[in-house]
Design an enzyme around this catalytic site. Structure first.
Site, PDB file in Angstrom:
ATOM      1  CG  HIS A 184     -12.198   0.389 -13.243  1.00  0.00           C
ATOM      2  ND1 HIS A 184     -13.361   0.558 -12.502  1.00  0.00           N
ATOM      3  CD2 HIS A 184     -11.547   1.582 -13.189  1.00  0.00           C
ATOM      4  CE1 HIS A 184     -13.397   1.792 -12.046  1.00  0.00           C
ATOM      5  NE2 HIS A 184     -12.327   2.442 -12.440  1.00  0.00           N
ATOM      6  CG  ASP A 204      -4.895   4.944 -12.636  1.00  0.00           C
ATOM      7  OD1 ASP A 204      -4.802   6.137 -12.311  1.00  0.00           O
ATOM      8  OD2 ASP A 204      -5.620   4.133 -12.041  1.00  0.00           O
ATOM      9  CG  HIS A 253      -7.732   5.614  -5.161  1.00  0.00           C
ATOM     10  ND1 HIS A 253      -8.382   5.774  -6.367  1.00  0.00           N
ATOM     11  CD2 HIS A 253      -8.379   6.466  -4.299  1.00  0.00           C
ATOM     12  CE1 HIS A 253      -9.357   6.648  -6.234  1.00  0.00           C
ATOM     13  NE2 HIS A 253      -9.380   7.088  -5.003  1.00  0.00           N
TER      14      HIS A 253
END
Length: 393
Positions: free
Chosen positions: A263, A319, A224
């Site tokens: 994702h 990210d 996460h």
């Protein structure tokens, strides 16, 4: 239990667990909206405080409302003295996300009316958490570095004040503006793992502090929020790599993960990543770095390989693109996930408020999912208990 009755562990993907008006994702089209507004539009034209107001109250503020809300946040920034004293006693090697998670319960102890659970009280706690979490992160970095903790500056905006408290230097307007945009982009993301954790906890009628503490625990995981740290570690390892394409090909051939690729929801591209790419290129130019360029080289090589294999749904996630941006802002690698947290706390709080006041009586429905039991089964009476002396070694 037979294999036929087992339920595949899908991580609840595709399972609807609640109604929500906070945010929406269309993964096939690469769309993310907050309260009806496209995230790209908010990143381009709004700011973090406006976005927080939108998430908490359901509408964009007018000028007077935003000014009052900004004053409320500024008034709540300062950490209680006993919290700072407690943080001074934390081991200096403590992980920043652990520190953040450990400190929220201390903020709960400073609440002068902890049992009040009306909407106004919960919203006021949300305002305090949104205001104070950046100060916790900045204070901890100063403490562990042997530096004096810097008090908040009420003349500075939200992102600007955080960078001031972190570095002890007033940031340039462009840098503060870039961080503010990053906070907008990370502010909410529907029922991701940390948001689900927060809502599940407060469905028991636990406090917003308990919900945010649980959310921080979920965010700290490498699958996460912790992913951006691992992306930057990868980029640093590849700083001197001469053949990025070969490295990518070898990585994929070995079945290893390229951090920041893929994702759970987006299949055609993450709209937040697209915005951060542009920011990264500009920061490369302004700082004389090439971190965003290196990330782009990895991305292009990986996407070309995935396309050749027919894996067109694998795209970079937020990210992958945020890590080099934060690094060029001078944010230490192990603080990157906390930057995610000081933004996402706005979304967590909006979801907590929605969960707590889902109906007119403010009575949340207790989350109580079921599991398919696949252990030993000896009939309705259960297995026969074997005394210790009768058990084989």
């Amino acid at each position: 239990m037979s294999e036929e009755v087992r339920i595949k562990n899908t991580g609840l993907r595709g399972v609807t667990v609640a109604d929500s008006a906070v945010s929406f994702i269309d993964g096939e089209k690469g769309i993310l909206i907050y309260r009806g507004y496209r995230v790209e539009d908010l990143a381009e034209r709004s700011n973090f405080l406006e976005t927080v107001y939108l998430l908490l109250f359901g509408a964009l503020p007018n000028e007077e409302q935003l000014a009052r809300f900004s004053d409320r946040l500024r008034a709540r920034r300062a950490l209680p003295p006993f919290v700072l004293e407690s943080m001074q006693r934390y081991p200096k090697t403590a992980q920043p996300m652990d520190v953040l998670q450990a400190t929220v319960p201390l903020l709960a102890m400073a609440d002068t009316n902890p049992r009040a659970e009306d909407r106004d009280s919960v919203v006021e706690r949300a305002v305090g958490l949104i205001a104070q979490l950046p100060c916790v992160v900045a204070a901890w970095h100063r403490i562990r570095s042997g530096q004096e903790v810097i008090a908040p500056d009420d003349t500075l905006g939200h992102a600007e004040n955080f960078l001031w408290m972190l570095h002890g230097v007033k940031p340039e307007a462009q840098m503060a503006g870039d961080l503010d945009v990053c906070l907008v982009l990370h502010a909410d993301h529907t029922f991701n793992a940390s948001t689900f954790a927060a809502r599940e906890v407060v469905s028991t009628r636990a406090s917003i502090y308990a919900g945010v503490t649980a959310a921080l625990g979920a965010l700290s995981g490498g699958l996460h929020g912790g992913a951006n740290t691992r992306v930057m570690e990868m980029l640093l390892q590849l700083a001197e790599e001469k053949n990025i394409k070969a490295w990518v090909e070898n990585r994929i051939d070995q079945g290893k993960v390229i951090m920041g690729m893929g994702h759970a929801v987006y299949k055609t591209g993450d709209p937040r990543a697209a915005y951060l790419r542009k920011m990264g290129r500009r920061l490369d130019e302004s700082t004389g770095s090439n971190w965003a360029a290196l990330a782009s080289e990895i991305e292009q090589a990986a996407l070309a390989r995935f396309k050749a294999e027919g894996k067109t749904t694998i795209q970079v996630n937020v990210d992958f693109c945020s890590a080099p941006v934060y690094y060029m802002m001078g944010i230490p690698i192990d603080l990157m996930t906390t930057i995610f947290a000081i933004s996402r706390v706005a979304g967590w709080c909006a979801h907590v408020i929605e969960e707590k006041f889902a109906d007119a009586q403010g009575k949340p429905a207790l989350y109580r999912p079921e599991a398919q039991y696949v252990g030993e089964y000896c009939g309705l009476m259960g297995c026969s208990y074997t005394p210790m002396e009768g058990r084989s070694n």
